[in-house]
Design an enzyme around this catalytic site. Structure first.
Site, PDB file in Angstrom:
ATOM      1  N   HIS A 178       0.488  -0.889   0.329  1.00 38.76           N
ATOM      2  CA  HIS A 178      -0.092  -0.469   0.337  1.00 38.76           C
ATOM      3  C   HIS A 178       1.163   1.077  -0.213  1.00 38.76           C
ATOM      4  CE1 HIS A 178      -4.248  -0.078   0.140  1.00 38.76           C
ATOM      5  NE2 HIS A 178      -4.043   0.776   0.928  1.00 38.76           N
ATOM      6  N   GLY A 183      -5.717   5.653  -4.146  1.00 37.77           N
ATOM      7  CA  GLY A 183      -4.815   4.729  -5.286  1.00 37.77           C
ATOM      8  C   GLY A 183      -4.539   3.895  -5.403  1.00 37.77           C
ATOM      9  N   ASN A 184      -4.488   3.806  -4.439  1.00 39.77           N
ATOM     10  CA  ASN A 184      -3.213   2.156  -4.239  1.00 39.77           C
ATOM     11  C   ASN A 184      -4.391   1.195  -5.176  1.00 39.77           C
ATOM     12  OD1 ASN A 184      -0.620   2.064  -2.409  1.00 39.77           O
ATOM     13  ND2 ASN A 184      -2.658   2.826  -1.663  1.00 39.77           N
ATOM     14  N   ARG A 186      -7.228   1.209  -7.274  1.00 40.17           N
ATOM     15  CA  ARG A 186      -6.501   1.532  -8.591  1.00 40.17           C
ATOM     16  C   ARG A 186      -5.348   1.040  -9.432  1.00 40.17           C
ATOM     17  NH1 ARG A 186      -8.834   7.112  -7.824  1.00 40.17           N
ATOM     18  NH2 ARG A 186      -8.515   6.811  -5.725  1.00 40.17           N
ATOM     19  N   ARG A 189      -4.951  -2.401  -9.740  1.00 44.08           N
ATOM     20  CA  ARG A 189      -5.224  -2.722 -11.088  1.00 44.08           C
ATOM     21  C   ARG A 189      -4.932  -2.793 -12.995  1.00 44.08           C
ATOM     22  NH1 ARG A 189      -9.226  -2.309  -6.913  1.00 44.08           N
ATOM     23  NH2 ARG A 189      -9.589  -0.299  -7.985  1.00 44.08           N
TER      24      ARG A 189
HETATM   25  N1  LIG Z   1      -6.699  -7.677   2.715  1.00 48.53           N
HETATM   26  C1  LIG Z   1      -6.257  -7.182   1.543  1.00 48.53           C
HETATM   27  N2  LIG Z   1      -4.984  -7.057   1.707  1.00 48.53           N
HETATM   28  C2  LIG Z   1      -4.393  -6.318   0.445  1.00 48.53           C
HETATM   29  N3  LIG Z   1      -4.794  -5.461  -0.054  1.00 48.53           N
HETATM   30  C3  LIG Z   1      -6.361  -5.243  -0.118  1.00 48.53           C
HETATM   31  C4  LIG Z   1      -6.701  -6.095   1.185  1.00 48.53           C
HETATM   32  N4  LIG Z   1      -7.762  -5.104   1.483  1.00 48.53           N
HETATM   33  C5  LIG Z   1      -7.710  -4.494  -0.182  1.00 48.53           C
HETATM   34  N5  LIG Z   1      -7.252  -4.391  -0.580  1.00 48.53           N
HETATM   35  C6  LIG Z   1      -6.664  -3.332  -1.603  1.00 48.53           C
HETATM   36  O1  LIG Z   1      -6.837  -1.879  -1.457  1.00 48.53           O
HETATM   37  C7  LIG Z   1      -7.942  -1.536  -2.279  1.00 48.53           C
HETATM   38  C8  LIG Z   1      -7.520  -0.164  -1.723  1.00 48.53           C
HETATM   39  O2  LIG Z   1      -7.174   1.038  -1.614  1.00 48.53           O
HETATM   40  P1  LIG Z   1      -7.264   2.501  -1.830  1.00 48.53           P
HETATM   41  O3  LIG Z   1      -5.550   3.357  -1.646  1.00 48.53           O
HETATM   42  O4  LIG Z   1      -7.680   3.550  -0.760  1.00 48.53           O
HETATM   43  O5  LIG Z   1      -7.250   2.200  -3.469  1.00 48.53           O
HETATM   44  P2  LIG Z   1      -8.539   3.686  -3.898  1.00 48.53           P
HETATM   45  O6  LIG Z   1      -7.600   4.550  -4.068  1.00 48.53           O
HETATM   46  O7  LIG Z   1      -7.678   2.925  -5.415  1.00 48.53           O
HETATM   47  O8  LIG Z   1      -8.932   3.298  -3.492  1.00 48.53           O
HETATM   48  C9  LIG Z   1      -8.384  -1.929  -3.226  1.00 48.53           C
HETATM   49  O9  LIG Z   1      -8.678  -1.749  -3.684  1.00 48.53           O
HETATM   50  C10 LIG Z   1      -8.043  -3.604  -3.139  1.00 48.53           C
HETATM   51  O10 LIG Z   1      -7.233  -4.008  -3.849  1.00 48.53           O
HETATM   52 MG   LIG Z   2      -9.203   4.612  -1.716  1.00 50.02          MG
END
Ligand SMILES: Nc1ncnc2c1ncn2[C@@H]1O[C@H](COP(=O)(O)OP(=O)(O)O)[C@@H](O)[C@H]1O
Ligand SMILES: [Mg+2]
Length: 311
Positions: A178, A183-184, A186, A189
């Protein structure tokens, strides 16, 4: 293992797709538009963006502002569109662009551009939690080292693991660290797609309505069990392959395809003009050796489109 059968099937389907290449330009364009929109909508919606698929389309294609939806929702759709374009640029590039921290950070810059509270392209300077997950990522001070290790891990494993397992595991290791303030998901993916599309796969979309299953599989992966996540991603890969194969099959019904010089007299166009229409993707066609072929159907479709546009 659970995923062995699906991975075998995917390999076969990828072969079918590769054999059908190059696809007619109009079809490449159509599929890209359709899948980019799908990817855009789903990847943002998973993270709480409230635009619907149709609203996302209106924002992107017509620059419309949707009443009652936030500026952030709109910006995210536009940013995601730029990031997907960047993804295609990387994949289309003849140069071998290996996955790197720089590439990941560039991708992040595009995804969170102009959005308050996240520094575009920079690793986080604070600790984070992931909403809806039990996993607490490492401290901010560890991020640079862990990202460095992630790239080394990829270098070391890229020739030993099958590509679906490799890309899935990379994606999981990335979200596990993370590295960014937001944005992690998105970015992960998009990176998953860089790895897969470089090997000839069509763009893979993780669907919003499978979010719970996706989170459960990520959770299992946190506990060291990758099987469900690999299976989950493999299913998404197979879905895209099936959609691509179906679209190509219906567009290239071999027997109805005729060379341009043969078909021209049956139309109001010269063979030269048909050649131009086919090469620019306006009329569906396929290349057979050095020559293009098309069908009366495809020409009719082109004319119908012209009439529709005039209206
Ligand atoms: N248990 C987990 N372990 C690792 N990554 C996770 C877990 N649960 C969710 N995630 C990832 O964390 C992401 C959300 O992180 P975030 O930084 O808020 O992304 P975004 O800003 O793109 O919303 C989810 O899309 C998923 O890929
Ligand atoms: Mg987010």
């Amino acid at each position: 293992m659970k995923q062995d059968i699906i991975l075998k099937r995917i390999e076969e389907k990828l072969k079918v797709l590769k054999k059908a290449r190059p696809f007619p330009p109009y079809l490449v364009k159509k599929l890209r538009e359709q899948f980019s929109l799908e990817m855009n909508y789903n990847s943002n919606a998973i993270e709480g963006n409230t635009l619907t698929l149709r609203e996302t389309m209106l924002v992107l294609q017509q620059g419309i502002t949707i009443k009652g939806k936030s500026l952030k929702d709109h910006l995210e759709a536009k940013n995601q569109a730029k990031a997907i374009e960047y993804l295609y640029d990387i994949v289309d590039s003849k140069k071998d662009i290996p996955i790197s921290e720089m590439l990941i950070r560039n991708m992040h810059s595009l995804v969170v551009q102009n959005i308050d509270g996240v520094e575009a392209g920079s690793y986080r300077a604070h600790d984070v939690r992931i909403t809806g997950s039990k996993h607490t990522p490492c401290g901010a001070f560890e991020v640079p080292q862990k990202m460095h290790e992630l790239i080394s891990w990829h270098k070391k494993n890229k020739d030993n693991l099958d590509i679906i397992t490799l890309a899935t595991e990379f994606k999981h290791r990335f979200v596990h660290i993370h590295p960014f303030g937001d944005g992690n998901g998105r970015v992960s993916r998009l990176v998953l797609n860089i790895l897969l599309m470089k090997q000839g796969y069509p763009i893979v979309v993780i669907l919003k309505n499978e979010r719970e299953k996706y989170y459960r599989a990520l959770q299992k992966a946190d506990n060291g069990n990758m099987e469900d996540l690999v299976f989950f991603i493999a299913q998404a890969v197979e879905r895209s392959l099936d959609l691509y194969i179906r679209a190509i099959e219906s567009s290239t019904k071999e027997n109805s395809l005729v060379s341009l010089s043969k078909i021209a007299p049956q139309t109001k166009y010269s063979a030269e003009y048909l050649g131009l229409l086919v090469r620019t993707g306006k009329v569906a066609g396929v290349k057979d050796g050095r020559n293009w072929k098309t069908s009366l159907d495809a020409i009719e479709q082109y004319e119908m489109n012209l009439i529709r546009k005039k209206k």
